[in-house]
Design a protein around this motif. Structure first.
Motif, PDB file in Angstrom:
ATOM      1  N   PRO A  94       0.909  -1.190   0.025  1.00 13.27           N
ATOM      2  CA  PRO A  94      -0.051   0.072  -0.073  1.00 13.27           C
ATOM      3  C   PRO A  94       0.773   1.479  -0.081  1.00 13.27           C
ATOM      4  CG  PRO A  94      -0.166  -1.126   2.253  1.00 13.27           C
ATOM      5  CD  PRO A  94       0.645  -2.227   1.313  1.00 13.27           C
ATOM      6  N   ALA A  95       2.023   1.190   0.517  1.00  5.98           N
ATOM      7  CA  ALA A  95       3.008   2.519   0.445  1.00  5.98           C
ATOM      8  C   ALA A  95       3.967   2.607  -0.614  1.00  5.98           C
ATOM      9  CB  ALA A  95       3.737   2.598   1.936  1.00  5.98           C
ATOM     10  N   GLY A  96       3.987   1.672  -1.429  1.00 14.05           N
ATOM     11  CA  GLY A  96       5.143   1.590  -2.550  1.00 14.05           C
ATOM     12  C   GLY A  96       5.258   0.193  -2.896  1.00 14.05           C
ATOM     13  N   THR A  97       6.527   0.346  -3.950  1.00 18.87           N
ATOM     14  CA  THR A  97       6.784  -1.204  -4.572  1.00 18.87           C
ATOM     15  C   THR A  97       8.348  -1.261  -4.181  1.00 18.87           C
ATOM     16  OG1 THR A  97       5.003  -1.102  -6.128  1.00 18.87           O
ATOM     17  CG2 THR A  97       7.072  -2.424  -6.606  1.00 18.87           C
ATOM     18  N   LEU A  98       8.759  -2.458  -3.677  1.00 15.52           N
ATOM     19  CA  LEU A  98      10.002  -2.793  -3.522  1.00 15.52           C
ATOM     20  C   LEU A  98      10.434  -3.838  -4.924  1.00 15.52           C
ATOM     21  CD1 LEU A  98      10.890  -3.565   0.247  1.00 15.52           C
ATOM     22  CD2 LEU A  98      11.863  -1.652  -1.197  1.00 15.52           C
ATOM     23  N   ARG A  99      11.833  -3.480  -5.274  1.00 17.87           N
ATOM     24  CA  ARG A  99      12.210  -4.545  -6.205  1.00 17.87           C
ATOM     25  C   ARG A  99      13.445  -5.142  -5.712  1.00 17.87           C
ATOM     26  NH1 ARG A  99      12.983  -3.466 -12.759  1.00 17.87           N
ATOM     27  NH2 ARG A  99      11.245  -2.289 -12.355  1.00 17.87           N
ATOM     28  N   LEU A 100      13.403  -6.608  -5.943  1.00 20.58           N
ATOM     29  CA  LEU A 100      14.653  -7.362  -5.679  1.00 20.58           C
ATOM     30  C   LEU A 100      15.003  -7.733  -7.124  1.00 20.58           C
ATOM     31  CD1 LEU A 100      16.332  -8.990  -3.844  1.00 20.58           C
ATOM     32  CD2 LEU A 100      14.910 -10.943  -4.317  1.00 20.58           C
ATOM     33  N   THR A 101      16.340  -6.946  -7.278  1.00 19.12           N
ATOM     34  CA  THR A 101      17.154  -7.371  -8.604  1.00 19.12           C
ATOM     35  C   THR A 101      18.304  -8.648  -8.329  1.00 19.12           C
ATOM     36  OG1 THR A 101      16.553  -5.138  -9.369  1.00 19.12           O
ATOM     37  CG2 THR A 101      18.264  -6.564 -10.560  1.00 19.12           C
ATOM     38  N   THR A 102      18.239  -9.491  -8.988  1.00 15.02           N
ATOM     39  CA  THR A 102      19.234 -10.528  -8.816  1.00 15.02           C
ATOM     40  C   THR A 102      19.666 -11.442  -9.892  1.00 15.02           C
ATOM     41  OG1 THR A 102      19.530 -12.605  -7.405  1.00 15.02           O
ATOM     42  CG2 THR A 102      17.306 -12.046  -8.244  1.00 15.02           C
ATOM     43  N   ASP A 103      20.928 -12.188  -9.833  1.00 13.80           N
ATOM     44  CA  ASP A 103      21.261 -13.057 -10.850  1.00 13.80           C
ATOM     45  C   ASP A 103      21.123 -14.363 -10.152  1.00 13.80           C
ATOM     46  OD1 ASP A 103      23.286 -12.947  -8.778  1.00 13.80           O
ATOM     47  OD2 ASP A 103      24.650 -12.144 -10.202  1.00 13.80           O
ATOM     48  N   ALA A 104      20.317 -14.626  -9.137  1.00 10.43           N
ATOM     49  CA  ALA A 104      19.870 -15.899  -8.872  1.00 10.43           C
ATOM     50  C   ALA A 104      18.445 -16.272  -9.487  1.00 10.43           C
ATOM     51  CB  ALA A 104      19.479 -15.959  -7.114  1.00 10.43           C
ATOM     52  N   PRO A 105      18.130 -17.624  -9.422  1.00 14.08           N
ATOM     53  CA  PRO A 105      17.031 -17.957 -10.119  1.00 14.08           C
ATOM     54  C   PRO A 105      15.770 -17.553  -9.512  1.00 14.08           C
ATOM     55  CG  PRO A 105      18.599 -19.928  -9.963  1.00 14.08           C
ATOM     56  CD  PRO A 105      19.077 -18.765  -9.204  1.00 14.08           C
ATOM     57  N   ILE A 106      14.893 -16.751 -10.215  1.00 19.09           N
ATOM     58  CA  ILE A 106      13.754 -16.021  -9.659  1.00 19.09           C
ATOM     59  C   ILE A 106      13.052 -17.025  -9.311  1.00 19.09           C
ATOM     60  CG2 ILE A 106      11.749 -14.658 -10.034  1.00 19.09           C
ATOM     61  CD1 ILE A 106      14.154 -12.907 -10.003  1.00 19.09           C
ATOM     62  N   GLY A 163      26.167 -23.188  -7.336  1.00 17.74           N
ATOM     63  CA  GLY A 163      27.197 -23.321  -8.078  1.00 17.74           C
ATOM     64  C   GLY A 163      28.154 -22.177  -8.152  1.00 17.74           C
ATOM     65  N   GLY A 164      27.888 -20.875  -7.858  1.00 18.43           N
ATOM     66  CA  GLY A 164      28.651 -20.035  -8.067  1.00 18.43           C
ATOM     67  C   GLY A 164      28.035 -18.976  -7.348  1.00 18.43           C
ATOM     68  N   PRO A 165      28.969 -17.614  -7.235  1.00 21.69           N
ATOM     69  CA  PRO A 165      28.311 -16.644  -6.628  1.00 21.69           C
ATOM     70  C   PRO A 165      27.021 -15.933  -7.084  1.00 21.69           C
ATOM     71  CG  PRO A 165      30.704 -16.363  -6.969  1.00 21.69           C
ATOM     72  CD  PRO A 165      30.015 -17.467  -7.965  1.00 21.69           C
ATOM     73  N   LEU A 166      26.309 -15.413  -6.302  1.00 23.38           N
ATOM     74  CA  LEU A 166      25.028 -14.909  -6.654  1.00 23.38           C
ATOM     75  C   LEU A 166      24.721 -13.375  -5.832  1.00 23.38           C
ATOM     76  CD1 LEU A 166      22.470 -15.368  -4.608  1.00 23.38           C
ATOM     77  CD2 LEU A 166      22.546 -17.452  -5.496  1.00 23.38           C
ATOM     78  N   ASN A 167      24.067 -12.358  -6.442  1.00 26.72           N
ATOM     79  CA  ASN A 167      23.964 -11.101  -5.933  1.00 26.72           C
ATOM     80  C   ASN A 167      22.352 -10.822  -5.818  1.00 26.72           C
ATOM     81  OD1 ASN A 167      27.170 -10.068  -6.040  1.00 26.72           O
ATOM     82  ND2 ASN A 167      26.616 -11.409  -8.149  1.00 26.72           N
ATOM     83  N   MET A 168      21.963  -9.935  -4.923  1.00 26.18           N
ATOM     84  CA  MET A 168      20.654  -9.442  -4.722  1.00 26.18           C
ATOM     85  C   MET A 168      20.803  -8.153  -4.295  1.00 26.18           C
ATOM     86  SD  MET A 168      18.812 -13.004  -2.983  1.00 26.18           S
ATOM     87  CE  MET A 168      20.413 -13.293  -1.654  1.00 26.18           C
ATOM     88  N   LEU A 169      20.025  -7.156  -4.797  1.00 30.46           N
ATOM     89  CA  LEU A 169      19.648  -5.931  -4.641  1.00 30.46           C
ATOM     90  C   LEU A 169      18.111  -5.623  -4.174  1.00 30.46           C
ATOM     91  CD1 LEU A 169      22.550  -5.730  -6.236  1.00 30.46           C
ATOM     92  CD2 LEU A 169      21.995  -3.421  -6.958  1.00 30.46           C
ATOM     93  N   LEU A 170      18.013  -5.194  -3.129  1.00 29.66           N
ATOM     94  CA  LEU A 170      16.568  -4.787  -2.629  1.00 29.66           C
ATOM     95  C   LEU A 170      16.433  -3.490  -2.598  1.00 29.66           C
ATOM     96  CD1 LEU A 170      13.978  -5.608  -1.836  1.00 29.66           C
ATOM     97  CD2 LEU A 170      14.652  -5.827   0.270  1.00 29.66           C
ATOM     98  N   GLY A 171      15.812  -2.715  -3.410  1.00 27.52           N
ATOM     99  CA  GLY A 171      15.696  -1.288  -3.241  1.00 27.52           C
ATOM    100  C   GLY A 171      14.299  -0.711  -4.046  1.00 27.52           C
ATOM    101  N   PRO A 172      14.388   0.506  -4.285  1.00 26.66           N
ATOM    102  CA  PRO A 172      13.417   1.013  -5.063  1.00 26.66           C
ATOM    103  C   PRO A 172      12.950   0.301  -6.471  1.00 26.66           C
ATOM    104  CG  PRO A 172      14.785   2.814  -4.407  1.00 26.66           C
ATOM    105  CD  PRO A 172      15.411   1.512  -4.066  1.00 26.66           C
ATOM    106  N   ASP A 173      11.679   0.729  -7.016  1.00 24.58           N
ATOM    107  CA  ASP A 173      11.335   0.108  -8.111  1.00 24.58           C
ATOM    108  C   ASP A 173      11.827   0.595  -9.453  1.00 24.58           C
ATOM    109  OD1 ASP A 173       9.915  -1.800  -9.657  1.00 24.58           O
ATOM    110  OD2 ASP A 173       7.956  -0.448  -9.639  1.00 24.58           O
ATOM    111  N   GLU A 174      13.023   0.461  -9.431  1.00 20.18           N
ATOM    112  CA  GLU A 174      13.960   1.000 -10.493  1.00 20.18           C
ATOM    113  C   GLU A 174      14.771   0.189 -11.173  1.00 20.18           C
ATOM    114  OE1 GLU A 174      16.081   4.152  -8.416  1.00 20.18           O
ATOM    115  OE2 GLU A 174      14.422   5.290  -7.958  1.00 20.18           O
ATOM    116  N   THR A 175      14.820   0.228 -12.486  1.00 16.17           N
ATOM    117  CA  THR A 175      15.831  -0.637 -13.175  1.00 16.17           C
ATOM    118  C   THR A 175      17.250  -0.445 -12.642  1.00 16.17           C
ATOM    119  OG1 THR A 175      14.241  -0.492 -15.100  1.00 16.17           O
ATOM    120  CG2 THR A 175      16.462  -1.120 -15.680  1.00 16.17           C
ATOM    121  N   VAL A 176      18.006  -1.507 -12.783  1.00 14.59           N
ATOM    122  CA  VAL A 176      19.393  -1.552 -12.615  1.00 14.59           C
ATOM    123  C   VAL A 176      19.976  -1.587 -13.895  1.00 14.59           C
ATOM    124  CG1 VAL A 176      21.567  -2.688 -11.545  1.00 14.59           C
ATOM    125  CG2 VAL A 176      19.310  -2.723 -10.265  1.00 14.59           C
ATOM    126  N   GLU A 177      20.804  -0.534 -14.253  1.00 13.23           N
ATOM    127  CA  GLU A 177      21.062  -0.300 -15.600  1.00 13.23           C
ATOM    128  C   GLU A 177      22.229  -1.175 -16.060  1.00 13.23           C
ATOM    129  OE1 GLU A 177      19.830   1.448 -17.879  1.00 13.23           O
ATOM    130  OE2 GLU A 177      18.319   2.553 -16.443  1.00 13.23           O
TER     131      GLU A 177
END
Length: 599
Positions: free
Chosen positions: A154-166, A178-192
């Motif tokens: 209700p107060a907005g949208t969070l986006r989890l951007t990741t190279d892990a299997p969605i 099998g290897g490193p993975l990364n996760m970014l949790l933040g505003p609903d914005e595209t990671v360029e």
């Protein structure tokens, strides 16, 4: 000793914009948005979950978990947790909030970054992402993209951007790492750019920022690791956008089990903020003071010579209505959970002294980008007039007693400090008439406190003028320069307080019952005030022993909450508590051997 596995075995990450608490198994259990005092996206700390993964948490698990190891990267706010399985498989989780300089200004986005690496064997992991909204009452709607999940509340949208299997994250499926993975949790914005590239670069730059910041500290010779961790923790409690400093990152961690002493500390108390600024100044870190003075200036201007509250919201909010959330069971099931703090309605007359003490250095320190001037002095004189007018009036006192008003010694003491510092500032500004006025007022308050706060029956300075109850806050008499610590009355006071309020190295706030009965746990900052007093009266070895005992009850990452159980050494109260971390710095600076003893 503090029992292993205490629920406050938590690490703090943050960037002076957001913060999160992470437990010993790499579970994020507390994270508020859009600010420290906002709605918790992850609230499991207060939900008393029966099993993991739990709603209101972000969990990374290793299959057949056996044990974990956790530490900060030295000199940084980057936290590493190693999870080890029974078969020897191991992974490492790296957690941080990006903070560094970009384009000549601080870059501190509302983003959490988690990096997961296989360390040994062929580990299988499960990632459970369960954000909530409206204090756990609303489950966000989940939508997915090619490399992200969106959590719409209700107060907005969070986006989890990741190279892990969605798919694995959304369904909470166990899978082989099998290897490193990364996760970014933040505003609903595209990671360029690629998420791995961004995560790696942000980690490197964040590490460089914190190590550069730490490198500039003027550290004592001894206990450097403890001081560095305390300083970084205090820095993370600064909401840099406005300059406010919160007392703690949490709400409703009880001061003692089932005590109902559950309060929301995610606001800026002028008293606590002054002590934070003073501690960091002692390490030659003046940037936090400059940020805080921006916030304080707004408070003083808005008051226009009138009443100043003991606390405000970090966005200068005056109204912080206290409400109880009955749908949450609370920390370990020990509710209530409270949001807001009724203390904003209190009259606590020590606040005027804390305002002036917090600003005083800015009139004398030539390192500052903007030194205070005669215009600032005029604003502070209006605050001083309030200190003078209220120094002999009943108030709730610094312990925020809700049903009892007295002329508290600590409030009169801080009124003296207000007048004393204004006199010194007037001298620095070559305003002799104002210096004489404020010196006369300071002397008047001092004479009355020395006469009326002294209890012949207790042979000690009491907690109120004309009273007989004992209170640890009178130890501040020496710290703010009100009395010569070798004065027989102050020494007698230390002796009386040790006899009545101390359990070994621990110290309670006061002896009289309050609104909830007699305090059960020790208040950590009081132990550090005791250390300061003992050093000043020449009992250095005793002070060192108490300091070592207080260092021993910190959690495994070197952090302290508000209170300690003197029987078990377990931490209680809101976390991490700035007051307590201030005590670590102050004690180390006062007790350490000088650098010239080894170089």
């Amino acid at each position: 000793m503090r029992p292993h596995g205490s629920s406050l075995d938590l690490g703090l990450i943050g960037n002076c914009s957001i913060s999160a608490l992470i437990d010993a198994q790499a579970r994020i259990v507390w994270y508020c948005l859009p600010r420290f005092d906002g709605d918790p996206v992850f609230h499991a700390l207060l939900a008393d979950p029966p099993s993991w993964p739990a709603n209101g948490s972000w969990t990374i698990e290793i299959e057949d978990f056996e044990r974990s190891e956790q530490s900060y990267d030295e000199g940084t706010a980057i936290l590493r947790t190693r999870l080890i399985g029974r078969n020897g498989d191991a992974i490492e989780v790296v957690d941080f909030a990006p903070r560094f300089f970009s384009r000549n200004r601080p870059f501190r986005p509302a983003v959490l970054i988690r990096r997961v690496h296989p360390v040994r064997g062929h580990p299988r992991i499960r990632i459970s992402m369960r954000p909530m909204a409206d204090w756990g009452r609303v489950v966000p709607q989940i939508t997915r993209g090619g490399h992200h999940l969106r959590y719409c509340g209700p107060a907005g949208t969070l986006r989890l951007t990741t190279d892990a299997p969605i798919t694995y994250i959304e369904a909470e499926i166990w899978f082989s790492l099998g290897g490193p993975l990364n996760m970014l949790l933040g505003p609903d914005e595209t990671v360029e750019r690629g998420v791995a590239e961004v995560a790696r670069e942000f980690e490197e730059q964040t590490a460089h920022y914190w190590r550069s910041w730490t490198r500039a500290l003027a550290l004592p010779l001894e206990w450097q690791a403890a001081v560095i961790r305390a300083a970084i923790t205090l820095k993370m409690c600064l909401f840099e956008e406005t300059g406010a400093i919160v007392a703690a990152m949490t709400t409703s961690i009880p001061e003692a089990p089932d005590s109902q002493r559950n309060w929301d500390y995610r606001y800026c108390w002028l008293r606590d903020a002054f002590f934070v600024v003073r501690a960091l100044n002692s390490l030659s870190e003046v940037g936090t003071m400059e940020d805080y003075l921006r916030w304080l200036h707004n408070v003083v201007r808005e008051a226009a010579g009138g009443h100043i509250q003991p606390l405000y919201g970090i966005g200068l909010e005056k109204t912080l209505p206290e409400v109880q959330l009955d749908h949450l069971r609370g920390y370990r099931g020990m509710g209530p959970v409270r949001v807001g703090n009724q203390a904003q309605e209190h009259f606590q007359h020590d606040v005027y002294g804390n305002v002036i003490l917090g600003a005083a250095q800015s009139f004398h320190d030539r390192r500052l980008f903007r030194r205070a001037d005669a215009g600032d002095f005029a604003l502070l004189e209006a605050v001083g007039e309030r200190a003078w007018a209220t120094h002999d009036q009943p108030d709730a006192g610094m312990w925020e007693l809700r049903t009892r008003a007295r002329v508290h010694t600590s409030s009169a003491l801080m009124s003296w400090a207000a007048c004393d510092r204004l006199a010194k500032i007037a001298v620095a500004l070559a305003l002799p008439e104002r210096a004489l006025l404020w010196r006369a007022r300071a002397d008047t308050i001092r004479e009355r406190v020395l006469r009326e706060a002294w209890s012949e029956r207790r042979q000690a300075f009491a907690e109120s003028l004309g009273g007989n109850d004992l209170d640890a806050s009178v130890l501040l008499m020496a710290e703010v320069g009100f009395i010569d610590p070798r004065d027989p009355r102050f020494i007698a006071t230390v002796d009386a307080l040790e006899a009545s309020l101390c359990d070994g190295p621990y110290m309670r706030r006061y002896e009289a019952a309050d609104d909830f009965g007699k305090p059960e746990t020790a208040f950590n900052i009081c132990a550090f005030w005791r250390i300061d007093a003992l050093v000043r009266i020449g009992r250095r070895e005793q002070a060192r022993a108490i300091f070592e005992a207080m260092l021993a009850v910190r959690n495994p990452l070197g952090l302290l909450s508000e209170d300690t159980d003197p029987r078990s050494g377990e931490l209680w109260g809101n976390f991490p508590q700035t007051y307590s971390m201030v005590g670590v710095i102050n004690a180390a600076v006062r007790l350490s051997a000088p650098w010239d003893s080894v170089i």
